[in-house]
Design an enzyme around this catalytic site. Structure first.
Site, mmCIF file in Angstrom:
data_model
loop_
_atom_site.group_PDB
_atom_site.id
_atom_site.type_symbol
_atom_site.label_atom_id
_atom_site.label_comp_id
_atom_site.label_asym_id
_atom_site.label_seq_id
_atom_site.Cartn_x
_atom_site.Cartn_y
_atom_site.Cartn_z
ATOM 1 N N CYS A 1 -59.003 12.287 26.346
ATOM 2 C CA CYS A 1 -59.855 11.166 25.956
ATOM 3 C C CYS A 1 -59.123 9.842 26.158
ATOM 4 O O CYS A 1 -59.673 8.887 26.719
ATOM 5 C CB CYS A 1 -60.291 11.324 24.499
ATOM 6 S SG CYS A 1 -61.593 10.183 23.987
ATOM 7 N N CYS A 2 -57.865 9.790 25.727
ATOM 8 C CA CYS A 2 -57.051 8.595 25.935
ATOM 9 C C CYS A 2 -56.832 8.328 27.420
ATOM 10 O O CYS A 2 -56.856 7.178 27.870
ATOM 11 C CB CYS A 2 -55.701 8.744 25.235
ATOM 12 S SG CYS A 2 -55.747 8.621 23.445
ATOM 13 N N CYS B 1 -59.194 3.571 18.343
ATOM 14 C CA CYS B 1 -60.598 3.961 18.378
ATOM 15 C C CYS B 1 -61.040 4.500 17.011
ATOM 16 O O CYS B 1 -60.234 5.029 16.246
ATOM 17 C CB CYS B 1 -60.819 5.019 19.459
ATOM 18 S SG CYS B 1 -60.461 4.428 21.126
ATOM 19 N N CYS C 1 -60.192 8.188 15.946
ATOM 20 C CA CYS C 1 -58.790 8.613 15.864
ATOM 21 C C CYS C 1 -57.938 7.688 15.006
ATOM 22 O O CYS C 1 -56.711 7.698 15.122
ATOM 23 C CB CYS C 1 -58.198 8.697 17.272
ATOM 24 S SG CYS C 1 -59.106 9.787 18.382
ATOM 25 N N CYS D 1 -50.975 6.770 22.650
ATOM 26 C CA CYS D 1 -52.112 7.075 23.524
ATOM 27 C C CYS D 1 -51.643 7.469 24.923
ATOM 28 O O CYS D 1 -52.407 8.077 25.677
ATOM 29 C CB CYS D 1 -53.040 5.871 23.605
ATOM 30 S SG CYS D 1 -52.323 4.418 24.414
#
Length: 219
Positions: free
Chosen positions: A112-113, A193, A196, A215
């Site tokens: 995702c990062c 985000c 997280c 990240c």
């Protein structure tokens, strides 16, 4: 750059005031210097120094699509107060949508990062020789081990604030009357985000419960 030369540069930079550190690098690299910000809880430090040293310098910001509304509001406030030249980047639409549909922050936060933070920046790196960011060493053990200037592959990393203490940060905000991120008063010491980020001291609220502290942009 040879190791001895890099060591000597770090020694010289360590003995300089932060404004002089930044001015030296910007004078040397000019438009080959990349400055990034996250508009997190300590972002105003570097942004204020940039605004003083070189007001028209482009500052690059990655909007992951998952940031807190308060972070966007803080971005607008600092941009207005400091007269910043902000350039916003986003992940390709299909990658961002894949992250949403598969809830990657739950099943694969590294991916995702990678999609939403690293990919937008990686497309810029070939245009620059040095990357400037406002990391602070006291925030976690990884950052404590960083030097002011480092070489990573073909790109230098410059962390002009890496040796600042928590007290120096607090004093700088108070002396210049800089606004704090609105979520900081609610116990968020570090912000990323929404999925997280939790309340916590230092970076303990980032990816809480996972073996993950960064990240990937700075590792």
């Amino acid at each position: 750059m040879e190791a001895l030369t890099l060591d000597r540069l770090n020694q010289n930079l360590a003995s300089s005031l932060v404004d002089a550190r930044l001015a030296h690098v910007l004078n040397k690299y000019g438009d080959k210097a990349l400055v990034t910000t996250s508009f997190g809880t300590t972002s105003a430090l570097l942004l204020h120094i940039v605004a003083r040293v070189k007001p028209d310098l482009p500052v690059h910001f990655v909007d992951t699509g998952f940031l807190f509304p308060e972070t966007h509001a803080y971005k607008e406030e600092l941009t207005r107060i400091l007269g910043l030249n902000i350039i916003t980047h986003k992940a390709p639409y299909e990658l961002n949508q894949k992250s949403r549909q598969q809830m990657l922050w739950k099943v694969n936060p590294d991916l995702c990062c990678s999609y939403n933070k690293i990919t937008p920046i990686e497309s810029l790196l070939s245009n620059y020789d040095i990357w400037i960011s406002g990391l602070l060493g006291y925030q976690n053990s990884f950052r404590t081990g960083l030097n002011i200037l480092q070489q990573r592959k073909d790109l230098y990393r410059f962390y002009p604030l890496i040796d600042w203490t928590e007290k120096q940060v607090k004093d700088y905000y108070e002396y210049f009357g800089l606004p704090r991120h609105p979520l900081e008063a609610l116990g968020f010491s570090s912000l990323g985000c929404t999925h997280c980020t939790a309340q916590g001291k230092g970076r303990e609220g980032r990816w809480s419960g996972l073996d993950k502290t960064e990240c990937g942009l700075h590792t």
